[in-house]
Design an enzyme around this catalytic site. Structure first.
Site: not given
Length: 345
Positions: A233, A236, A263-264
């Site tokens: 988150g 890092g 995230g992707d």
């Protein structure tokens, strides 16, 4: 872009509808929305789009009919595709975004894939993976899909020479990790909550105990996984290799507009850096910077290379506790980016 071709599989793709709220969501009220948008999505599709925007040679494999709006939208973007028909429309996911960057996801379950469709997807993926550098398997599985299907897919592409990255959660992640070394991917990208689930503890307990965190990551390596990209988150991410390297990084400070696809984008950043031959620390730097760039964009928008701030990422050896504190707090509109986001597959 050097380094070879990438193939992504999105088992449960979606059309991502972003609804922009004028303020905090008030349940039971009437909300007049701002400008809304619809993008082709699903975690593997997002990875492919970020890679393509950076000039990588990428092919996206999706279960969808050729006339589906998802396929039409991806062809408008000129993304190379392999499609396997399902006889049903792709699901729609809804994202509610508030002015402070709070993101609420409402995801439809998706179209079940029968055994014949799964077999056709496996064949299509293995054929596309021949000669590729990476295969990326991303996201949730559709309803009624065996939870160990990702393990079957890893085995199916093992002989192609491609390395395999998997980004999933809950039962499919647990089944993959339990399937044995022959199904171990080369890279997994859990977030802290997912790693805690694997380790049989809570996220808070895991992050409060560096020894437990290290042991949880090491257990993944012991299971045959070469690299663990652990996203944390706003704190890092950490990249650990089976060779003993451990690096942690903090993201630049940005105005968070939407965490969808962050995230992707982080995973795509890692793959891009690997294709360029970068060492582990720089793979992590690009992963965190690319995730941050995604979180700074509205809705389901995904970053281009000119939006990625590599210099704003601090990278240090060791677990997160060894990384210096972030810069002094920015004005209220600025927030540390969720490097992987909390985007639900």
């Amino acid at each position: 872009m050097s380094g070879g071709r990438v193939v992504t599989l999105t088992a449960n793709p979606s059309l991502d509808r972003t609804l922009v709220l004028p303020g905090p969501l008030a349940r039971g009220g009437v909300v007049r929305l701002g400008t809304s948008s619809t993008e082709p999505g699903g975690k593997g599709v997002n990875v492919a789009r970020v890679l393509a925007a950076a000039g990588a040679d990428v092919t996206a494999v999706v279960p969808a009919e050729d006339a589906d709006p998802l396929v039409t939208a991806l062809r408008v973007l000129r993304l190379p595709l392999v499609t396997v028909g399902t006889g049903a429309p792709v699901r729609t996911n809804y994202t509610l975004t508030e002015p402070d960057g709070t993101t609420t996801k409402l995801n439809e379950p998706g179209t079940p894939l029968d055994a014949g469709t799964r077999a056709a997807l496996t064949t299509a993926l293995a054929a596309a993976a021949e000669g590729a550098a990476w295969v990326v398997l991303s996201g949730s599985l559709p309803p009624d899909t065996p939870t160990d299907w990702y393990a079957d897919l890893v085995r199916a592409v093992r002989g192609t020479g491609a390395r395999v990255a998997v980004d999933t959660s809950e039962a499919p992640l647990l089944a993959l990790l339990a399937a044995g070394p022959d199904a171990a991917p080369d890279l997994v990208k859990p977030n802290a909550e997912e790693l805690a689930q694997v380790a049989g503890t809570t996220e808070a307990a895991l992050l409060a105990d560096p020894a437990a965190l290290s042991a949880a990551v090491r257990a993944l390596h012991d299971g045959g996984i070469a690299e663990v990209l652990l996203t944390l988150g706003g704190d890092g991410a950490t990249l650990s290799t089976s060779g003993g390297e451990v690096w942690s990084a903090r993201p630049p400070r940005i105005t968070v507009r939407s965490t969808v696809g962050a995230g992707d984008s982080s995973l795509a950043g890692h793959v891009l850096a690997d294709l360029a031959g970068a060492p582990a620390a720089e793979r992590l730097r690009r992963a965190v910077a690319t995730g941050a760039a995604a979180a700074a964009l509205p809705g389901s928008a995904l970053p281009t290379p000119d939006q990625v701030d590599l210099a704003g990422v601090s990278v240090q050896p060791g677990l997160p506790g060894s990384v210096p504190p972030a810069a002094p707090a920015a004005p209220p509109a600025q927030q540390p980016v969720p490097a992987a986001g909390r985007d639900v597959p």
